[in-house]
Design a protein around this motif. Sequence first.
Motif, PDB file in Angstrom:
ATOM      1  N   LEU A 104       0.633   1.257  -4.037  1.00  0.00           N
ATOM      2  CA  LEU A 104       0.545   2.715  -4.148  1.00  0.00           C
ATOM      3  C   LEU A 104      -0.881   3.138  -3.822  1.00  0.00           C
ATOM      4  CD1 LEU A 104       1.609   5.555  -5.053  1.00  0.00           C
ATOM      5  CD2 LEU A 104       0.871   4.933  -7.370  1.00  0.00           C
ATOM      6  N   VAL A 105      -1.004   4.089  -2.889  1.00  0.00           N
ATOM      7  CA  VAL A 105      -2.306   4.565  -2.436  1.00  0.00           C
ATOM      8  C   VAL A 105      -2.364   6.085  -2.564  1.00  0.00           C
ATOM      9  CG1 VAL A 105      -3.915   4.665  -0.477  1.00  0.00           C
ATOM     10  CG2 VAL A 105      -2.438   2.661  -0.775  1.00  0.00           C
ATOM     11  N   LEU A 106      -3.436   6.610  -3.149  1.00  0.00           N
ATOM     12  CA  LEU A 106      -3.652   8.051  -3.245  1.00  0.00           C
ATOM     13  C   LEU A 106      -4.952   8.412  -2.544  1.00  0.00           C
ATOM     14  CD1 LEU A 106      -2.681   8.733  -6.986  1.00  0.00           C
ATOM     15  CD2 LEU A 106      -1.224   8.870  -4.956  1.00  0.00           C
ATOM     16  N   ASP A 107      -4.869   9.334  -1.600  1.00  0.00           N
ATOM     17  CA  ASP A 107      -6.047   9.755  -0.832  1.00  0.00           C
ATOM     18  C   ASP A 107      -6.832   8.557  -0.286  1.00  0.00           C
ATOM     19  OD1 ASP A 107      -5.642  12.460  -0.849  1.00  0.00           O
ATOM     20  OD2 ASP A 107      -6.960  12.864  -2.546  1.00  0.00           O
ATOM     21  N   GLY A 108      -6.094   7.577   0.204  1.00  0.00           N
ATOM     22  CA  GLY A 108      -6.721   6.433   0.848  1.00  0.00           C
ATOM     23  C   GLY A 108      -7.256   5.369  -0.082  1.00  0.00           C
ATOM     24  N   VAL A 109      -7.019   5.508  -1.397  1.00  0.00           N
ATOM     25  CA  VAL A 109      -7.558   4.567  -2.389  1.00  0.00           C
ATOM     26  C   VAL A 109      -6.409   3.875  -3.115  1.00  0.00           C
ATOM     27  CG1 VAL A 109      -8.984   4.294  -4.449  1.00  0.00           C
ATOM     28  CG2 VAL A 109      -9.636   5.957  -2.682  1.00  0.00           C
ATOM     29  N   ILE A 110      -6.431   2.550  -3.171  1.00  0.00           N
ATOM     30  CA  ILE A 110      -5.387   1.773  -3.843  1.00  0.00           C
ATOM     31  C   ILE A 110      -5.375   2.089  -5.335  1.00  0.00           C
ATOM     32  CG2 ILE A 110      -4.630  -0.560  -4.484  1.00  0.00           C
ATOM     33  CD1 ILE A 110      -5.856  -1.510  -1.801  1.00  0.00           C
ATOM     34  N   GLN A 111      -4.203   2.443  -5.849  1.00  0.00           N
ATOM     35  CA  GLN A 111      -4.031   2.713  -7.263  1.00  0.00           C
ATOM     36  C   GLN A 111      -3.401   1.532  -7.995  1.00  0.00           C
ATOM     37  OE1 GLN A 111      -5.275   5.767  -8.456  1.00  0.00           O
ATOM     38  NE2 GLN A 111      -5.981   5.757  -6.333  1.00  0.00           N
ATOM     39  N   GLN A 112      -2.497   0.846  -7.318  1.00  0.00           N
ATOM     40  CA  GLN A 112      -1.904  -0.349  -7.916  1.00  0.00           C
ATOM     41  C   GLN A 112      -1.185  -1.169  -6.869  1.00  0.00           C
ATOM     42  OE1 GLN A 112       2.158  -0.558  -9.416  1.00  0.00           O
ATOM     43  NE2 GLN A 112       1.730   1.393 -10.399  1.00  0.00           N
ATOM     44  N   THR A 113      -1.086  -2.464  -7.132  1.00  0.00           N
ATOM     45  CA  THR A 113      -0.217  -3.348  -6.366  1.00  0.00           C
ATOM     46  C   THR A 113       0.648  -4.118  -7.356  1.00  0.00           C
ATOM     47  OG1 THR A 113      -1.471  -5.436  -6.328  1.00  0.00           O
ATOM     48  CG2 THR A 113      -2.189  -3.700  -4.805  1.00  0.00           C
ATOM     49  N   GLU A 114       1.810  -4.555  -6.913  1.00  0.00           N
ATOM     50  CA  GLU A 114       2.710  -5.304  -7.795  1.00  0.00           C
ATOM     51  C   GLU A 114       2.054  -6.569  -8.330  1.00  0.00           C
ATOM     52  OE1 GLU A 114       7.277  -5.123  -6.985  1.00  0.00           O
ATOM     53  OE2 GLU A 114       6.273  -5.225  -5.038  1.00  0.00           O
ATOM     54  N   ARG A 115       1.206  -7.188  -7.537  1.00  0.00           N
ATOM     55  CA  ARG A 115       0.652  -8.486  -7.922  1.00  0.00           C
ATOM     56  C   ARG A 115      -0.375  -8.387  -9.038  1.00  0.00           C
ATOM     57  NH1 ARG A 115      -2.276 -12.761  -3.755  1.00  0.00           N
ATOM     58  NH2 ARG A 115      -3.025 -14.234  -5.332  1.00  0.00           N
ATOM     59  N   ASP A 116      -1.270  -7.400  -8.987  1.00  0.00           N
ATOM     60  CA  ASP A 116      -2.368  -7.397  -9.963  1.00  0.00           C
ATOM     61  C   ASP A 116      -2.428  -6.160 -10.856  1.00  0.00           C
ATOM     62  OD1 ASP A 116      -3.400  -5.451  -8.273  1.00  0.00           O
ATOM     63  OD2 ASP A 116      -5.212  -6.552  -7.733  1.00  0.00           O
ATOM     64  N   GLU A 117      -1.426  -5.283 -10.797  1.00  0.00           N
ATOM     65  CA  GLU A 117      -1.468  -4.085 -11.647  1.00  0.00           C
ATOM     66  C   GLU A 117      -1.458  -4.439 -13.133  1.00  0.00           C
ATOM     67  OE1 GLU A 117       1.177  -2.876 -13.646  1.00  0.00           O
ATOM     68  OE2 GLU A 117       2.753  -4.256 -13.023  1.00  0.00           O
ATOM     69  N   CYS A 118      -0.963  -5.625 -13.470  1.00  0.00           N
ATOM     70  CA  CYS A 118      -0.904  -6.039 -14.873  1.00  0.00           C
ATOM     71  C   CYS A 118      -2.279  -6.006 -15.529  1.00  0.00           C
ATOM     72  CB  CYS A 118      -0.305  -7.429 -14.989  1.00  0.00           C
ATOM     73  SG  CYS A 118      -1.222  -8.720 -14.088  1.00  0.00           S
ATOM     74  N   ALA A 119      -3.315  -6.369 -14.801  1.00  0.00           N
ATOM     75  CA  ALA A 119      -4.654  -6.417 -15.385  1.00  0.00           C
ATOM     76  C   ALA A 119      -5.081  -5.035 -15.872  1.00  0.00           C
ATOM     77  CB  ALA A 119      -5.661  -6.955 -14.360  1.00  0.00           C
ATOM     78  N   TYR A 120      -4.938  -4.052 -15.026  1.00  0.00           N
ATOM     79  CA  TYR A 120      -5.362  -2.695 -15.371  1.00  0.00           C
ATOM     80  C   TYR A 120      -4.456  -2.055 -16.416  1.00  0.00           C
ATOM     81  CZ  TYR A 120      -6.581   2.243 -14.577  1.00  0.00           C
ATOM     82  OH  TYR A 120      -6.956   3.554 -14.733  1.00  0.00           O
ATOM     83  N   GLN A 121      -3.151  -2.082 -16.168  1.00  0.00           N
ATOM     84  CA  GLN A 121      -2.215  -1.394 -17.057  1.00  0.00           C
ATOM     85  C   GLN A 121      -2.240  -1.995 -18.462  1.00  0.00           C
ATOM     86  OE1 GLN A 121      -1.225   1.038 -15.291  1.00  0.00           O
ATOM     87  NE2 GLN A 121      -0.208   0.487 -13.392  1.00  0.00           N
ATOM     88  N   GLU A 122      -2.232  -3.317 -18.558  1.00  0.00           N
ATOM     89  CA  GLU A 122      -2.185  -3.969 -19.865  1.00  0.00           C
ATOM     90  C   GLU A 122      -3.465  -3.734 -20.656  1.00  0.00           C
ATOM     91  OE1 GLU A 122      -1.033  -8.072 -19.659  1.00  0.00           O
ATOM     92  OE2 GLU A 122       0.714  -7.657 -18.388  1.00  0.00           O
ATOM     93  N   MET A 123      -4.608  -3.903 -20.025  1.00  0.00           N
ATOM     94  CA  MET A 123      -5.870  -3.736 -20.754  1.00  0.00           C
ATOM     95  C   MET A 123      -6.104  -2.277 -21.137  1.00  0.00           C
ATOM     96  SD  MET A 123      -7.179  -6.776 -21.205  1.00  0.00           S
ATOM     97  CE  MET A 123      -8.966  -6.926 -21.220  1.00  0.00           C
ATOM     98  N   MET A 124      -5.764  -1.361 -20.245  1.00  0.00           N
ATOM     99  CA  MET A 124      -5.966   0.055 -20.545  1.00  0.00           C
ATOM    100  C   MET A 124      -5.108   0.500 -21.714  1.00  0.00           C
ATOM    101  SD  MET A 124      -5.806   3.403 -18.066  1.00  0.00           S
ATOM    102  CE  MET A 124      -7.569   3.735 -18.032  1.00  0.00           C
ATOM    103  N   ALA A 125      -3.922  -0.037 -21.848  1.00  0.00           N
ATOM    104  CA  ALA A 125      -3.032   0.340 -22.954  1.00  0.00           C
ATOM    105  C   ALA A 125      -3.324  -0.437 -24.230  1.00  0.00           C
ATOM    106  CB  ALA A 125      -1.575   0.124 -22.541  1.00  0.00           C
ATOM    107  N   HIS A 126      -3.450  -1.758 -24.113  1.00  0.00           N
ATOM    108  CA  HIS A 126      -3.465  -2.584 -25.322  1.00  0.00           C
ATOM    109  C   HIS A 126      -4.823  -2.648 -26.015  1.00  0.00           C
ATOM    110  CE1 HIS A 126       0.579  -3.487 -24.351  1.00  0.00           C
ATOM    111  NE2 HIS A 126       0.299  -4.267 -23.327  1.00  0.00           N
ATOM    112  N   ILE A 127      -5.912  -2.477 -25.289  1.00  0.00           N
ATOM    113  CA  ILE A 127      -7.214  -2.472 -25.973  1.00  0.00           C
ATOM    114  C   ILE A 127      -7.279  -1.344 -27.004  1.00  0.00           C
ATOM    115  CG2 ILE A 127      -9.684  -2.049 -25.706  1.00  0.00           C
ATOM    116  CD1 ILE A 127      -9.654  -3.762 -23.231  1.00  0.00           C
ATOM    117  N   PRO A 128      -7.043  -0.083 -26.636  1.00  0.00           N
ATOM    118  CA  PRO A 128      -7.151   0.969 -27.652  1.00  0.00           C
ATOM    119  C   PRO A 128      -6.076   0.890 -28.731  1.00  0.00           C
ATOM    120  CG  PRO A 128      -6.332   1.886 -25.596  1.00  0.00           C
ATOM    121  CD  PRO A 128      -6.787   0.491 -25.289  1.00  0.00           C
TER     122      PRO A 128
END
Length: 290
Positions: A51-75
């Motif tokens: 998924l790309v917004l305005d030319g910038v990658i927002q997520q890929t199936e392979r590594d989105e877990c790193a961002y989504q999991e840490m952003m949710a589970h840390i707080p």
Amino acid sequence: MNALKEGWFSELSTMWPGECFSLKVKQVLHEEKSKFQDILVFDSENYGRVLVLDGVIQQTERDECAYQEMMAHIPLAALKTDPKKVCVIGGGDGGVVREILKHPSVEEVHLCEIDEGVVNASKKFLPHMNMSFESPKLKLHIYDGAVFLKEHKNCFDVVIVDSSDPVGPASSLFGPEFYKSCKEALNENGILCTQAESMWLHLDIIAGMKDFIVDIFPNVSYSTISIPTYPSGAIGFFICSKDESNDVKVAKRTEWFESAKDTLQYYNPGLHASSFVLPLFASRRLGLKQ
């Protein structure tokens, strides 16, 4: 789009001058110019759907877990009490919501995304996110996140700001007035987690944010993670608590982890703590306790 050329997508931006990240494209699935931004979804050779917004990658199936999991589970894991009501600003792809719903105590997740095009494209082309949109606990608001928070004071245990970079539709989410609204939207012991750029590329931006955030929240820390398809291969979060005594670097709630760990790929309580340990160049510049 100019970023697509001869079977490759290249992430070109003034936010990282002199460098770019490229992925080989198998098939373009969706191109759209929404009211707010350009939306692109494609199948890549090595990272699955992108998924790309305005030319910038927002997520890929392979590594989105790193961002989504840490952003949710840390707080959520840093809270002293079980979270019941959570707000996500941005995050129209649904990934952070998916992770929040792994905490059984959560009763409501309010997702406030300004661009309905992102939600619709994610529902259609990112099937690993679809489960989050179908949850009865989810309340979806197609609305300006900055305005939404001003209208919901003392409502949430956790506010998560899953924003893109501080340009375009996300620019209003990087100033002191927005952070004041975040604080007011939290309950008395609430925690804010917000996307806060790459220490390798944007340390001046991060330090500038820190300077005004510490005047708003009594407890501010910075966490960083590894993620290959984000600029410089890293991204960071500010974790801000209204409870000055709460050490957010420690995961206090671990029972949810034992039941959810088979569905996780990145987060664990040890990594929660270690993500706050910064290299010397960053810790010196930010001057935050580690």
